[in-house]
Scaffold this active site. Structure first.
Site, short mmCIF file in Angstrom:
data_model
loop_
_atom_site.label_atom_id
_atom_site.label_comp_id
_atom_site.label_asym_id
_atom_site.label_seq_id
_atom_site.Cartn_x
_atom_site.Cartn_y
_atom_site.Cartn_z
N HIS A 123 1.94 8.29 -8.59
CA HIS A 123 2.57 7.85 -7.34
C HIS A 123 3.70 6.85 -7.57
O HIS A 123 4.08 6.12 -6.65
CB HIS A 123 1.53 7.25 -6.40
CG HIS A 123 0.83 8.28 -5.57
ND1 HIS A 123 1.21 8.60 -4.29
CD2 HIS A 123 -0.19 9.11 -5.86
CE1 HIS A 123 0.45 9.56 -3.82
NE2 HIS A 123 -0.42 9.88 -4.76
N ASP A 184 -2.92 0.68 1.52
CA ASP A 184 -3.07 1.58 2.67
C ASP A 184 -3.44 2.99 2.24
O ASP A 184 -3.99 3.76 3.02
CB ASP A 184 -1.77 1.62 3.47
CG ASP A 184 -1.55 0.34 4.24
OD1 ASP A 184 -2.52 -0.19 4.80
OD2 ASP A 184 -0.40 -0.14 4.29
N GLU A 295 -1.06 -5.07 10.70
CA GLU A 295 0.19 -4.49 10.23
C GLU A 295 1.09 -4.22 11.43
O GLU A 295 0.76 -4.58 12.56
CB GLU A 295 -0.05 -3.21 9.41
CG GLU A 295 -0.64 -3.47 8.03
CD GLU A 295 -0.50 -2.28 7.10
OE1 GLU A 295 0.18 -1.29 7.46
OE2 GLU A 295 -1.07 -2.33 5.98
#
Length: 578
Positions: A123, A184, A295
């Site tokens: 990632h 997240d 958030e």
């Protein structure tokens, strides 16, 4: 970023927003060695050369094995912009496989050009886990002691650096425990997020993931296997945390745990004024008994926004919500969550209503949901599944993550959301504040923490009140409170319009140029630079510490070449010196 996870699939554009904390980079060498200015290339453009290095690697006695053919996948990552083909991929079955490989390269000294990059769940955004004609280590193949969970007074889990956070969640929940701080997106490796920081909506409460680690096992750039804590080999411990893979490869981590909740009250509300939105966010992160997750995101000219929310959330006032118009507006979504157990539902609802009553959101946009703790934490994976099914996962992701000082966030928002971003965004834009201690400097002055000087005094006298340790390699703005702003764009490969890669990169550069010219004191999170001068400016006063750590733990600059901070050394003198 309730309803069952299947419903979340219907709100890709919103939930995809939460992909924030991703595995990134891996590389650096010395003060005198300028970083290489690599650009995006195709694997086919980098010829595969069978050389004496292959023969050399084949002589190593390993529990695992090397792959030399069909390794194009190791030249790809989530960013899908940089593609550098390695010479080999190591599939380690033991820590000694990693140690022996690095030690072998280190002993080759300046005669070798080989570098080593640790690759987790791929990632990275800009090739940070790639190694051009070097060795990529497939960390997910690392075997060793099984995940071990300690349930004592200070519970923790010992996990491999190649373990995914989602697997840690499921395993610790068997004991009624869970890590305190998350990213997240949970389908990332432990070593990957700890090499950056691991910031999300729980960071205001528990700090980033790197501040919730008791112990690490690290393989340095010399091939040494070192166990380190804040008291034992502390310089390596703090250097590796947030160190972008520059000082060692994390092969095992001892992660702090806490009792796990079972349910989550998940809430979204909208604001049409940024000042009210940010003021409420700062109020919440400073409250003694606040939400557990805070958030936010910026929503620009979104059609039928609240109708999309209905698939997973219930409006508090359905009639008023049906009349709300989002088209043509720039709106700010506050996303918050309260954890609870089913037998505490009434108390949780009372606390939630009390907290909401102090906020200044648009009343008709209050949407609520209740989901399980696992469903909430793993919410982004559902979007991944959907995007993969549509062929929209393996496209370029020119993401940019910034940390903006609290005192400059209004100026930043006015220019970026008012002038630079004038149309629909090509992906979620996250924005939320975190504070380094339990005391916060808020605009409404309900809690007064006026200076960074006082923050460090508190840190020295009452260390338990500080959630961000300034000894790690992570670089943040100087102020005690700062905002994480993440531009999570997706680029259509064949497009030359606003959703094309060129346009998005140019837009990102405009934002960076503004931050620089306005002197905002912003810092990049998951940083990416082209010159060593830029890296030096990023680290500021910490640059000398960073270089010294590199000299100590990876003097030949073998590790993490994809970060492009330093170059591999080919010097003729002793490999033990810079």
């Amino acid at each position: 970023m309730g309803s069952p996870p299947s419903a979340s699939l219907k709100q890709n554009n919103l939930i995809f927003l939460v992909f924030i904390v991703i595995l990134f980079f891996c590389s650096m060498p010395d003060k005198a060695n300028l970083c290489s200015n690599q650009s995006s290339v195709n694997p086919s453009a980098v010829p595969y050369k069978r050389s004496s290095n292959i023969s050399s690697l084949e002589t190593l006695q390993l529990d695992g094995y090397f792959s030399f053919d069909h390794i194009d996948y190791a030249a790809k990552d989530f960013g899908n912009r940089y593609h550098f083909l390695p010479l080999a991929v190591l599939h380690p079955k033991s820590v000694s496989d990693i140690s022996n490989t690095i030690k072998h390269i280190f002993k080759m000294g300046s005669t070798s050009k080989l570098t080593v990059a640790a690759r987790g769940h791929s990632h990275s955004l800009q090739g940070q886990a790639q190694a051009h004609q070097g060795i990529v280590i497939n960390m997910e193949s690392l075997q060793g002691p099984e995940m071990q969970i300690h349930t004592g007074e200070l519970p923790y889990v010992d996990a491999s650096g190649g373990d995914l956070w989602i697997n840690i969640l499921h395993e610790t929940l068997k004991y009624g425990l869970a890590p305190k701080s998350w990213t997240d997106y949970l389908h990332l490796t432990v070593g990957g997020t700890l090499s950056n920081a691991g910031i999300s909506g729980q960071a205001f409460k528990h700090g980033p993931q790197i501040n919730n680690i008791y112990q690490l096992e690290v393989v340095t750039g010399k091939g040494e296997v070192v166990t380190c804590t804040e008291k034992q080999n502390a310089e390596l411990f703090y250097g590796v945390l947030g160190g972008l893979g520059q000082f060692g490869i994390i092969t095992r981590a001892r992660i702090s745990l806490e009792p796990a909740p079972k349910m989550v009250k998940w809430i979204r509300v909208l604001y049409d004024e940024f000042s009210k939105f940010s003021s409420d966010q700062e109020r919440l992160i400073s409250s003694k008994d606040s939400f557990d997750y805070i958030e936010g995101l910026v929503i620009i000219n979104r059609t039928g926004l609240l109708n999309n929310w209905r698939s997973s959330f219930n409006p508090k006032d359905p009639l008023q919500a049906s009349r709300f118009i989002s088209e043509g507006k720039t709106l700010y979504c506050l996303e918050i969550a309260k954890y609870f157990s089913p037998d505490e539902s009434d108390i949780m609802n009372q606390k939630t209503e009390s907290l909401l009553s102090e906020l200044s959101y648009i009343s008709s946009t209050l949407f609520l949901s209740e989901v399980s703790y696992v469903e909430f934490l793993d919410r982004v994976h559902l979007s991944e599944i959907n995007l993969r099914s549509k062929g929209l996962w393996e496209i370029p992701h020119p993401w940019m993550n910034l940390l903006i000082p609290r005192t400059k966030i209004i100026e930043f928002a006015q220019e970026v959301f008012g002038n630079i971003l004038t149309g629909n965004s090509n992906g979620p834009i996250l924005i939320y504040p975190v504070n380094k201690s339990k005391y916060s400097h808020t605009r409404n002055k309900t809690i007064n923490f006026p200076s960074i000087f006082e923050y460090y005094i508190i840190k020295l006298i009452f260390p338990s009140h500080c959630r961000w340790n300034n000894r790690t390699s992570l670089i943040t703005p100087d102020e005690e409170t700062f905002y994480q702003v993440a531009f999570l764009s997706s680029a259509m490969p064949s497009s030359t319009g606003r959703d094309g890669l060129f346009h998005i990169l140019a837009q990102n550069q405009r934002i960076l140029d503004f931050c620089s010219k306005a002197g905002l004191g912003a810092k990049q999170y998951m940083p990416h630079y082209s010159t060593q001068e830029e890296w030096q400016a990023h680290f500021g006063l910490q640059w000398e510490v960073f270089v010294k750590r590199k000299s100590t733990y990876d003097p030949m600059a073998i590790l993490a070449p994809g970060q492009r901070i330093f170059r591999r050394k080919y010097l003729s003198h002793d490999a033990g010196h810079l």
